[in-house]
Scaffold this active site. Structure first.
Site, PDB file in Angstrom:
ATOM      1  N   PRO A 111       4.388  21.767 -69.758  1.00 62.23           N
ATOM      2  CA  PRO A 111       3.632  23.084 -70.282  1.00 62.23           C
ATOM      3  C   PRO A 111       3.017  23.711 -69.187  1.00 62.23           C
ATOM      4  CG  PRO A 111       2.986  20.825 -71.210  1.00 62.23           C
ATOM      5  CD  PRO A 111       3.541  20.368 -69.968  1.00 62.23           C
ATOM      6  N   GLU A 112       3.686  25.107 -69.265  1.00 64.86           N
ATOM      7  CA  GLU A 112       2.821  26.124 -68.516  1.00 64.86           C
ATOM      8  C   GLU A 112       2.466  27.171 -69.390  1.00 64.86           C
ATOM      9  OE1 GLU A 112       4.210  27.455 -64.951  1.00 64.86           O
ATOM     10  OE2 GLU A 112       5.515  25.756 -64.429  1.00 64.86           O
TER      11      GLU A 112
END
Length: 275
Positions: free
Chosen positions: A2-3
DNA sequence: CAACCGCCCTGGGAGC
DNA sequence: TGCTCCCAGGGCGGTT
């Protein structure tokens, strides 16, 4: 992993299901995340008054305080019906008055669930020193330029520094540097303002494109398929070492910069002319 | 303060 | 097929 775009996609996905609902109960199957899970008893029967994001943290606010949720590099949050069977790595469930539950799954347990009492979550140690949001008006080439003076750190590490700007991880850093035509190892302090304008623009464009791609999976969010849409987007350099540059066909090179692998095009990305 | 490095953890891929 | 090895990653916290 997850960015920022995936965290924003997650925030948007859970908000309609938990905002305005009260927390009825919770289950912690494994409290050993990055830090011991903090869900204080006073959250019982509290109503969720806001679902926000700061950097890669999702903030669930109530009258007594705010839960901070970080997904680490392998975490995901899902909305499920109460009674849904828990599987491997389903560490935390939070139950709501609408009979739904918010479930945190995190195989590598680099994520966290923390609590900040009171009305201002930004007081929390994990949040108070965070840099600007890349999709806000505070973020610009001018900001990067000002923050980088007298710094010898590699520009790739510089834009991944969460005290400078939040939410830029290894993938988007590599892609933004390609887009701006800058090699990863260039000293941040040697880069002129005009080049930082280009870099800031590249970061914003890439993040916005990714948020939009994440948005394509949003409608399916509650379902079984949690795959982030942005993995489907075309990457120019990340993970493509040894392959041909999509622009000039030169073989892309791999470098280790700040203990992170970095791929760049030796022809399209320059380290010259910044003295 | 800036820079650097170790560490937390597991799944997945490569090599044997 | 199954084993071992190594890598990926964010970001804190300690050291230089």
């Amino acid at each position: 992993m997850p960015e920022l775009p995936e965290v924003e996609t997650t925030r948007r996905g859970i908000e309609p299901h938990v905002l305005g609902q009260s927390i009825t109960d919770w289950t912690v199957r494994n409290p050993r995340l990055r830090w011991p899970v903090e869900i204080p008893a006073q959250l019982q029967n509290q109503t969720v008054t806001a679902v926000q994001r700061r950097g890669k943290y999702i903030l669930l606010s109530t009258a007594v305080g705010t839960l901070l949720v970080h997904l680490g590099m392998s975490g995901s949050l899902r909305i499920l019906e109460q009674g849904a069977q828990a599987g491997k790595h389903d560490h935390v469930d939070i139950h709501f008055s609408n009979h739904k539950l918010l479930r945190l799954n995190d195989p590598r347990r680099f994520g966290c669930v923390m609590f900040q009492a009171g009305s201002n979550p930004i007081k929390h140690t994990l949040l108070k020193n965070l840099g600007v949001e890349p999709l806000s008006n505070e973020f610009s080439g001018e900001h990067l330029f000002a923050q980088s003076r007298n710094r010898r750190v590699a520009v790739k590490n510089f834009i991944m520094d969460s005290k400078v700007v939040v939410g830029v991880g290894n993938i988007y850093a590599a892609e933004a540097l390609f887009s701006a035509g800058l090699r990863p190892r260039v000293a941040a302090g040697r880069i002129p303002r005009r080049v930082y304008d280009r870099l800031a623009q590249a970061i914003v464009e890439i993040l916005l494109r990714a948020v939009r791609a994440g948005g394509t999976t949003l409608r399916d969010f509650v379902g079984a398929d949690g795959n982030p849409g942005y993995f489907a987007q075309t990457l120019n350099v990340y993970g493509r070492q040894g392959q041909a540059c999509r622009t000039c066909s030169t073989t892309l090179k791999l470098q280790i910069v700040g203990q992170r692998s970095s791929v760049y095009c030796p022809k399209c990305q320059t380290s010259q002319g910044f003295s």
